[in-house]
Design a protein around this motif. Structure first.
Motif, PDB file in Angstrom:
ATOM      1  N   ALA A 235       0.832  -1.202   0.000  1.00  0.00           N
ATOM      2  CA  ALA A 235       0.000   0.000   0.000  1.00  0.00           C
ATOM      3  C   ALA A 235       0.870   1.256   0.000  1.00  0.00           C
ATOM      4  O   ALA A 235       2.051   1.210   0.311  1.00  0.00           O
ATOM      5  CB  ALA A 235      -0.897  -0.004   1.229  1.00  0.00           C
TER       6      ALA A 235
ATOM      7  N   VAL B 101      -3.748   6.076   0.237  1.00  0.00           N
ATOM      8  CA  VAL B 101      -4.739   5.944   1.318  1.00  0.00           C
ATOM      9  C   VAL B 101      -5.366   7.312   1.589  1.00  0.00           C
ATOM     10  O   VAL B 101      -6.594   7.441   1.699  1.00  0.00           O
ATOM     11  CB  VAL B 101      -4.089   5.386   2.602  1.00  0.00           C
ATOM     12  CG1 VAL B 101      -5.054   5.485   3.786  1.00  0.00           C
ATOM     13  CG2 VAL B 101      -3.661   3.929   2.396  1.00  0.00           C
TER      14      VAL B 101
ATOM     15  N   LEU C 151     -10.638  -0.585   9.735  1.00  0.00           N
ATOM     16  CA  LEU C 151      -9.367  -0.586   9.019  1.00  0.00           C
ATOM     17  C   LEU C 151      -9.216  -1.828   8.140  1.00  0.00           C
ATOM     18  O   LEU C 151      -9.838  -2.866   8.384  1.00  0.00           O
ATOM     19  CB  LEU C 151      -8.193  -0.572  10.006  1.00  0.00           C
ATOM     20  CG  LEU C 151      -8.046   0.632  10.937  1.00  0.00           C
ATOM     21  CD1 LEU C 151      -6.885   0.388  11.901  1.00  0.00           C
ATOM     22  CD2 LEU C 151      -7.805   1.897  10.130  1.00  0.00           C
ATOM     23  N   GLN C 152      -8.328  -1.729   7.160  1.00  0.00           N
ATOM     24  CA  GLN C 152      -7.837  -2.935   6.477  1.00  0.00           C
ATOM     25  C   GLN C 152      -7.095  -3.775   7.512  1.00  0.00           C
ATOM     26  O   GLN C 152      -7.394  -4.945   7.689  1.00  0.00           O
ATOM     27  CB  GLN C 152      -6.908  -2.525   5.325  1.00  0.00           C
ATOM     28  CG  GLN C 152      -5.904  -3.562   4.861  1.00  0.00           C
ATOM     29  CD  GLN C 152      -6.524  -4.665   4.029  1.00  0.00           C
ATOM     30  OE1 GLN C 152      -7.646  -4.545   3.588  1.00  0.00           O
ATOM     31  NE2 GLN C 152      -5.796  -5.761   3.835  1.00  0.00           N
TER      32      GLN C 152
ATOM     33  N   ASN D  61       2.015  -2.728   5.827  1.00  0.00           N
ATOM     34  CA  ASN D  61       0.764  -2.089   5.408  1.00  0.00           C
ATOM     35  C   ASN D  61      -0.059  -1.520   6.560  1.00  0.00           C
ATOM     36  O   ASN D  61      -0.737  -0.508   6.396  1.00  0.00           O
ATOM     37  CB  ASN D  61      -0.103  -3.066   4.612  1.00  0.00           C
ATOM     38  CG  ASN D  61       0.277  -3.096   3.143  1.00  0.00           C
ATOM     39  OD1 ASN D  61       1.249  -2.471   2.735  1.00  0.00           O
ATOM     40  ND2 ASN D  61      -0.480  -3.821   2.356  1.00  0.00           N
TER      41      ASN D  61
ATOM     42  N   GLU E 160      -1.224   2.260   6.330  1.00  0.00           N
ATOM     43  CA  GLU E 160      -2.633   2.662   6.364  1.00  0.00           C
ATOM     44  C   GLU E 160      -2.841   3.789   7.388  1.00  0.00           C
ATOM     45  O   GLU E 160      -3.482   4.801   7.098  1.00  0.00           O
ATOM     46  CB  GLU E 160      -3.525   1.462   6.706  1.00  0.00           C
ATOM     47  CG  GLU E 160      -5.006   1.803   6.712  1.00  0.00           C
ATOM     48  CD  GLU E 160      -5.892   0.602   7.033  1.00  0.00           C
ATOM     49  OE1 GLU E 160      -5.367  -0.413   7.533  1.00  0.00           O
ATOM     50  OE2 GLU E 160      -7.115   0.694   6.785  1.00  0.00           O
TER      51      GLU E 160
ATOM     52  N   ASN F 178     -12.323   0.491   5.108  1.00  0.00           N
ATOM     53  CA  ASN F 178     -11.162   0.438   4.210  1.00  0.00           C
ATOM     54  C   ASN F 178     -10.832  -0.984   3.768  1.00  0.00           C
ATOM     55  O   ASN F 178     -10.909  -1.922   4.568  1.00  0.00           O
ATOM     56  CB  ASN F 178      -9.905   0.967   4.912  1.00  0.00           C
ATOM     57  CG  ASN F 178      -9.995   2.437   5.253  1.00  0.00           C
ATOM     58  OD1 ASN F 178     -10.891   3.124   4.801  1.00  0.00           O
ATOM     59  ND2 ASN F 178      -9.048   2.902   6.053  1.00  0.00           N
TER      60      ASN F 178
ATOM     61  N   LEU G  92      -7.460  -2.471   1.495  1.00  0.00           N
ATOM     62  CA  LEU G  92      -6.269  -2.233   0.673  1.00  0.00           C
ATOM     63  C   LEU G  92      -5.818  -3.575   0.112  1.00  0.00           C
ATOM     64  O   LEU G  92      -6.082  -4.619   0.708  1.00  0.00           O
ATOM     65  CB  LEU G  92      -5.138  -1.627   1.512  1.00  0.00           C
ATOM     66  CG  LEU G  92      -5.514  -0.448   2.418  1.00  0.00           C
ATOM     67  CD1 LEU G  92      -4.288   0.011   3.202  1.00  0.00           C
ATOM     68  CD2 LEU G  92      -6.085   0.695   1.611  1.00  0.00           C
TER      69      LEU G  92
ATOM     70  N   HIS H 248      -6.415   0.583  -3.376  1.00  0.00           N
ATOM     71  CA  HIS H 248      -6.800   1.266  -2.130  1.00  0.00           C
ATOM     72  C   HIS H 248      -8.253   1.676  -2.285  1.00  0.00           C
ATOM     73  O   HIS H 248      -8.581   2.430  -3.207  1.00  0.00           O
ATOM     74  CB  HIS H 248      -5.964   2.526  -1.900  1.00  0.00           C
ATOM     75  CG  HIS H 248      -4.483   2.306  -1.964  1.00  0.00           C
ATOM     76  ND1 HIS H 248      -3.818   2.049  -3.141  1.00  0.00           N
ATOM     77  CD2 HIS H 248      -3.539   2.306  -0.995  1.00  0.00           C
ATOM     78  CE1 HIS H 248      -2.534   1.903  -2.886  1.00  0.00           C
ATOM     79  NE2 HIS H 248      -2.334   2.053  -1.594  1.00  0.00           N
TER      80      HIS H 248
ATOM     81  N   THR I 237     -12.167   2.634  -0.196  1.00  0.00           N
ATOM     82  CA  THR I 237     -12.905   2.881   1.033  1.00  0.00           C
ATOM     83  C   THR I 237     -14.356   3.208   0.709  1.00  0.00           C
ATOM     84  O   THR I 237     -14.667   3.690  -0.387  1.00  0.00           O
ATOM     85  CB  THR I 237     -12.259   4.015   1.859  1.00  0.00           C
ATOM     86  OG1 THR I 237     -12.827   4.006   3.170  1.00  0.00           O
ATOM     87  CG2 THR I 237     -12.473   5.382   1.226  1.00  0.00           C
TER      88      THR I 237
END
Lengths: 88, 189, 358
Positions: free
Chosen positions: C225, C230, C253-254, C261, C265, C341, C343, C349, C351
């Protein structure tokens, strides 16, 4: 380059999809980083790591050990020999 | 319904020297691209050049349609898996169609909305892309040649949504192939 | 312009055969990932606990799980478009065949099978952008509803275990051998998971509104990522929703447990959010379900917020990250808007901005 390093150099170039640098790969030249002629990166390290596992049956434990072992062609050859691999 | 201006196109079959042309466009031999990705990138860059561009506008959408995707890379990576359980990292990455999107971004220095889509009706990809808010589109239809009778294609269109008061253009042709799109400057969809 | 709402959803994942079962399992402490394969290629995986998981007929299992997930959505209009989101498709069906996929095999074999299994009358499309596939399917479906091209759409995220994905992620050294530890100092990678998630979207008002979303592909790193991407995805999604960062009360979150990552993020989020809102992750509970993850995690997150069942933080975050997971859901009205999110490798990326209209 000593004859035993030639197949190893070929493996690196082939697995990283790189052309041989002018004059060939020297045993003690740095392989990784933007300053190196070959300029290999972390994805190349993974690629070489798996290619070595396939060819020599040697599994390099983690990314730190990979970077240490793959500093140069010569360090990689020494590492593989120490792990019992036959390079020729 | 919107009207779309065709800013650039690459609809011809890939010429015999397409790999050399790709190298010339990139300035060096591309690395880490699987064959499907290389073919797609070739057509995308030719299309951008036809539009007189080297880079897409920031708010553009890239949409790539394919029936077979990176089939050769997938087969190679699966062969490695069957051999010793270990696909090469790059082989695994190249089996994913989205690698074309990342390589397109890297090659053109662009960052933005991009996707790959599979559909049996080629124009569905165009229809879905034009339903979004993006006024700037780059659309590709990419398939490798294969032993199963399908021929290589890397067809691309660079489109821009026209204002509502633009003079009326003909309706969208039925398929993204050559005869229907040559000589067409705009269409309605 | 029409609104886009999550009408109903269905989920089959490691936590259970449907959303109520998943919530009950989560409340009871969750599940431990199974260990599949043989060393050194043995990786944990959050598998769906069904009796036929090891059955040789991959398609029969997929058919049963997909029908089960869609059935949870209740009555759906089978003339609507269906967006199939999957990273590995049906590779589990032919990965061991010495000849590979059959001569006529293409990327739409699973999509065609899904059409037959569900007796689906509308168009079926496959959206493939690796881990962000479900989000891109949602964004494409939402575009069509907003534009008035159709009133409903089904997004179906499907990711079932296969050796190829495990070995591929293993070769990229992206997997942990333990339960994933998102944001923890000793996080060592992600753990894959299985999921089939069905999201029935429509223009009629419902509790969860898809207020905005963005997908940003970057060529900066083919396997990881980018913080700049992001930040860009957040700004675009907030702008589409007509919101400011201060409006967001929760970020899912991812945070898959990746050493690089997870930090990237947070760095990207900090470029947009002066103060981070409440944070959560679901990957320590169901694993990284790849192409299905966006749909699976949205279905589970909405169910968690509706029920009050909440994923408990399993490990303290690395102090240097200066972030922590919320131990309970944020209270209304702070949680009116949330960000979800996903990723992925290949520079993806994405969201979603989701509004709780309750």
């Amino acid at each position: 380059m000593t004859p035993s390093l030639a197949p190893l150099a070929e493996l690196i170039l082939e697995s990283c999809d790189k052309d041989a640098p002018a004059g060939g790969l020297a045993p003690d030249e740095i392989l990784f980083g933007p300053e190196a002629r070959l300029a290999l990166d972390s994805l190349d390290a993974l690629q070489v790591s798996v290619a070595i596992h396939k060819r020599f049956g040697v599994r390099i434990a983690d990314s730190k050990e990979t970077r240490r072992a793959m500093a140069t062609l010569a360090t990689l050859a020494d590492y593989l020999v120490a792990q019992g691999a036959r390079l020729d | 319904m919107s009207q779309w201006q065709i800013l650039g196109r690459w609809l011809a079959a890939p010429p015999a020297d397409w790999r050399d042309r790709l190298v010339a466009r990139l300035g060096s031999r591309p690395r880490r691209l699987g064959p499907w990705c290389e073919l797609g990138l070739f057509g995308a860059l030719e299309c951008l050049a036809d539009a007189g561009e080297t880079r897409l506008p920031e708010a553009a959408l890239v949409s790539v349609a394919s029936l077979h995707g990176p089939d050769r890379a997938l087969r190679d990576a699966l062969a490695q898996l069957r051999e010793d359980g270990l696909p090469l990292p790059l082989g695994f990455l190249q089996s994913q169609p989205n690698q074309l999107l990342a390589h397109f971004c890297a090659a053109t220095g662009w960052q933005g909305d991009a996707r790959t889509l599979g559909t049996r009706a080629p124009l569905d990809a165009l229809r879905i892309a034009t339903q979004g808010a993006a006024d700037e589109l780059l659309l590709g239809w990419v398939d490798e040649d294969g032993k199963h009778g399908h021929v290589a294609c890397s067809r691309w269109l660079r489109l821009r949504r026209q204002p509502a008061d633009a003079s009326a253009a003909p309706p969208c042709p039925g398929a993204p192939d050559l005869p229907a799109w040559l000589g067409l400057d705009a269409f309605r969809l | 312009m029409r609104g886009v709402f999550l009408q109903r959803s269905g989920l089959v994942c490691a936590l259970g055969a449907d959303l109520p079962a998943a919530l009950a399992c989560l409340e009871a402490g969750g599940v431990t990932p199974a260990r599949l394969g043989t060393p050194p290629q043995a990786w944990p995986c959050f598998t769906i606990a069904d009796a036929s998981a090891a059955a040789p007929d991959w398609y029969a299992r997929a058919r049963r799980l997909i029908r089960a997930a869609v059935a949870q959505c209740g009555e759906v209009d089978r003339r609507a478009p269906l967006f199939l989101a999957s990273c590995s498709l049906d590779v589990g069906a032919f990965e061991d065949a010495t000849t590979g996929p059959g001569a006529t095999h293409d990327c739409l074999v699973l999509a065609d099978a899904v059409r037959a299994w569900l007796d689906w009358q509308g168009p079926v499309h496959w959206v493939s952008t690796a881990c962000t596939s479900s989000h891109n399917a949602l964004l494409a479906a939402a575009d069509g509803i907003r534009a008035g091209a159709f009133t409903h759409a089904l997004v179906l995220g499907v990711e079932l275990h296969n050796r190829f994905s495990s070995a591929g992620f293993g070769a990229l050294q992206l997997l942990d051998v333990r339960r994933p530890r998102p944001l923890a100092a000793d996080r060592a990678g992600l753990v894959l998971g299985e999921a089939v998630a069905a999201l029935w979207l429509g223009d009629a008002s419902a509790r969860w509104r898809l207020a905005g979303g963005a997908n940003v592909v970057s060529g900066a790193d083919p396997a990881g990522a980018s913080a700049a991407a992001v930040a860009a995805m957040c700004r675009l999604a907030l702008a589409q929703a007509g919101l400011t960062p201060a409006d967001i009360g929760l970020i899912k979150l991812q945070a898959a447990g990746s050493p690089a990552n997870d930090a990237t993020e947070l760095a990207g989020l900090r470029a947009v959010f002066a103060t981070l809102p409440a944070l959560t992750t679901l990957k320590a509970e169901i694993g990284h379900t790849l192409g299905a993850s966006g749909a699976a995690e949205l279905a589970l997150l909405c169910a968690c917020l509706e029920s009050g069942v909440w994923p408990r933080p399993r490990a303290a975050a690395e102090p240097a990250l200066d972030a922590a997971f919320a131990s309970r859901p944020p209270e209304a009205p702070a949680r009116r808007y949330l960000l979800a999110n996903i990723l992925g490798f290949g520079g993806g990326h994405s969201t979603l901005v989701v509004e709780d209209c309750a």
